[in-house]
Enzyme design. Sequence first.
Site, short mmCIF file in Angstrom:
data_model
loop_
_atom_site.label_atom_id
_atom_site.label_comp_id
_atom_site.label_asym_id
_atom_site.label_seq_id
_atom_site.Cartn_x
_atom_site.Cartn_y
_atom_site.Cartn_z
N ARG A 70 0.73 -1.19 0.04
CA ARG A 70 0.02 -0.02 0.07
C ARG A 70 0.89 1.18 0.06
O ARG A 70 0.68 2.28 -0.59
CB ARG A 70 -0.80 -0.01 1.21
CG ARG A 70 -2.12 -1.07 1.19
CD ARG A 70 -2.98 -1.06 2.43
NE ARG A 70 -3.76 0.13 2.32
CZ ARG A 70 -4.40 0.49 3.38
NH1 ARG A 70 -4.22 -0.22 4.52
NH2 ARG A 70 -4.98 1.71 3.55
N ASP A 104 -3.20 8.00 3.65
CA ASP A 104 -2.05 8.37 2.59
C ASP A 104 -1.83 9.65 2.83
O ASP A 104 -2.23 10.23 3.58
CB ASP A 104 -2.93 8.40 1.19
CG ASP A 104 -3.98 9.31 0.88
OD1 ASP A 104 -3.84 10.29 1.44
OD2 ASP A 104 -4.81 8.88 0.34
N HIS A 156 -6.96 8.25 11.60
CA HIS A 156 -6.78 6.78 11.26
C HIS A 156 -5.23 6.37 11.22
O HIS A 156 -4.82 5.46 10.67
CB HIS A 156 -7.56 6.07 10.33
CG HIS A 156 -8.88 5.89 10.61
ND1 HIS A 156 -9.92 5.59 9.58
CD2 HIS A 156 -9.65 5.95 11.79
CE1 HIS A 156 -11.03 5.62 10.44
NE2 HIS A 156 -11.00 5.75 11.30
N CYS A 188 12.87 -0.76 15.97
CA CYS A 188 12.91 0.53 16.69
C CYS A 188 14.66 1.00 16.93
O CYS A 188 15.34 0.02 17.36
CB CYS A 188 12.38 0.56 17.91
SG CYS A 188 12.48 1.98 18.81
N THR A 229 -16.63 9.86 1.42
CA THR A 229 -16.63 8.92 2.62
C THR A 229 -18.05 8.09 2.69
O THR A 229 -19.02 9.00 2.82
CB THR A 229 -16.02 9.26 3.87
OG1 THR A 229 -16.33 8.50 4.87
CG2 THR A 229 -16.65 10.82 4.48
P1 OAD Z 1 -15.14 3.94 1.84
O1 OAD Z 1 -14.60 2.71 0.80
O2 OAD Z 1 -16.15 3.18 2.84
O3 OAD Z 1 -16.03 4.83 1.16
C1 OAD Z 1 -15.69 5.49 0.00
C2 OAD Z 1 -16.73 6.41 -0.41
O4 OAD Z 1 -16.14 7.34 -1.68
C3 OAD Z 1 -17.92 6.05 -1.05
O5 OAD Z 1 -19.01 6.66 -0.55
C4 OAD Z 1 -17.74 6.06 -2.57
O6 OAD Z 1 -18.89 6.44 -3.11
C5 OAD Z 1 -16.94 7.54 -2.57
N1 OAD Z 1 -16.21 7.65 -3.71
C6 OAD Z 1 -15.65 6.87 -4.58
N2 OAD Z 1 -15.11 7.40 -5.97
C7 OAD Z 1 -15.15 8.93 -5.67
C8 OAD Z 1 -14.87 9.87 -6.04
N3 OAD Z 1 -13.99 9.75 -7.27
N4 OAD Z 1 -15.06 11.22 -5.54
C9 OAD Z 1 -15.74 11.35 -4.39
N5 OAD Z 1 -16.22 10.28 -3.86
C10 OAD Z 1 -16.00 8.96 -4.41
O7 OAD Z 1 -14.09 4.50 2.39
P2 OAD Z 1 -13.93 5.28 3.83
O8 OAD Z 1 -15.50 6.01 4.07
O9 OAD Z 1 -13.02 6.32 3.80
O10 OAD Z 1 -10.61 2.82 8.14
O11 OAD Z 1 -13.67 4.37 4.93
C11 OAD Z 1 -13.58 4.36 6.27
C12 OAD Z 1 -12.61 3.64 6.93
O12 OAD Z 1 -13.05 2.45 6.62
C13 OAD Z 1 -11.34 3.89 6.44
O13 OAD Z 1 -10.61 4.95 6.83
C14 OAD Z 1 -10.57 2.52 6.66
C15 OAD Z 1 -11.66 1.86 6.38
O14 OAD Z 1 -11.99 0.62 7.05
C16 OAD Z 1 -9.44 2.18 8.95
O15 OAD Z 1 -8.36 1.54 8.30
C17 OAD Z 1 -9.48 2.16 10.08
#
Ligand code: OAD
Length: 285
Positions: A70, A104, A156, A188, A229
């Site tokens: 990643r 990222d 996160h 470390c 999100t």
């Molecule tokens: P998700 O994969 O759950 O959601 C991504 C969102 O981005 C969705 O609502 C998509 O519709 C949207 N999306 C896709 N392409 C896009 C674009 N070009 N422009 C705007 N939006 C777009 O990801 P997160 O909500 O970030 O946690 O997930 C939250 C957490 O779940 C992450 O931080 C991670 C994961 O498990 C940990 O690792 C603790």
Amino acid sequence: MSSEVARACALLAGAERVVVFTGAGVSAESGVPTFRGPGGLWKTFRPEQLATPEAFARDPRLVWEWYGWRRDLVAACRPNLAHVALARWMLCRSGVTLVTQNVDDLHERGAAEAALGLLREGRLRAAGARSPDADPEACRAAARDAAAVVPPVRLHGSLFHVRCTRCGERREHRGAVDASAEATLPRCVACGGLLRPDVVWFGEPLPERALEAAFAAAAAAQACLVIGTAGAVQPAAALVDEAAGAGAAVVVVDPGETAYDGMAEVRLLGAAGEVVPAILGGSGA
Ligand code: OAD
């Protein structure tokens, strides 16, 4: 300009304090996979094998191999128009707190790009960068300094930071990780303990100071801009409820459905790279 874009512009421009909440979707157009949509990481990989403290205790080599992959993937990506437009807007006004769930570093790199553009336009002043074309390296360094003024609050953690499993020391770590054997994993420098990625895994608490800063910004904001999100992961997802509950107008930028659609004053159904510059670029930024 569509009337919805105009409404979002007006709400954001009229708010003295804004909290911006981003997720994987803001980096999707840079080539970073999201988690839950088509092609999402959690469709291909099982979180319990790769993103839990138990997984790391069981097989640190496997977990590091995945995080190494990643890190390489993100390092090869560039910030997109959404990262840059957002940073440019933040550099041109006050009162904005950016809170991200992403691990990222594209918000930071987008900010450096935005600052470089503003320096070249003479709209940002920084020591050593009076004549950017005469000294491009000094200009880039000044842009990085300027960008550091608008760091995201990270809920996160970060792919490019590590934490010692023995003494808890945290530091930046950008070099290659050799995950070919347990003996070659990063150690470390202070105590020789095994290092782990400084990210939040399932079942772990979020960093306390970041959580407090994020929720304080949400409670004080008059507008909340949510970008990319799904809002599926707590406690981070509750940030938007906090802002809305305190009276902030919620603007959602996402091509799909999110947990916030019902509370959004404006929903902009589109890709972040198109919509974010449209709503933030027209404010003189
Ligand atoms: P998700 O994969 O759950 O959601 C991504 C969102 O981005 C969705 O609502 C998509 O519709 C949207 N999306 C896709 N392409 C896009 C674009 N070009 N422009 C705007 N939006 C777009 O990801 P997160 O909500 O970030 O946690 O997930 C939250 C957490 O779940 C992450 O931080 C991670 C994961 O498990 C940990 O690792 C603790």
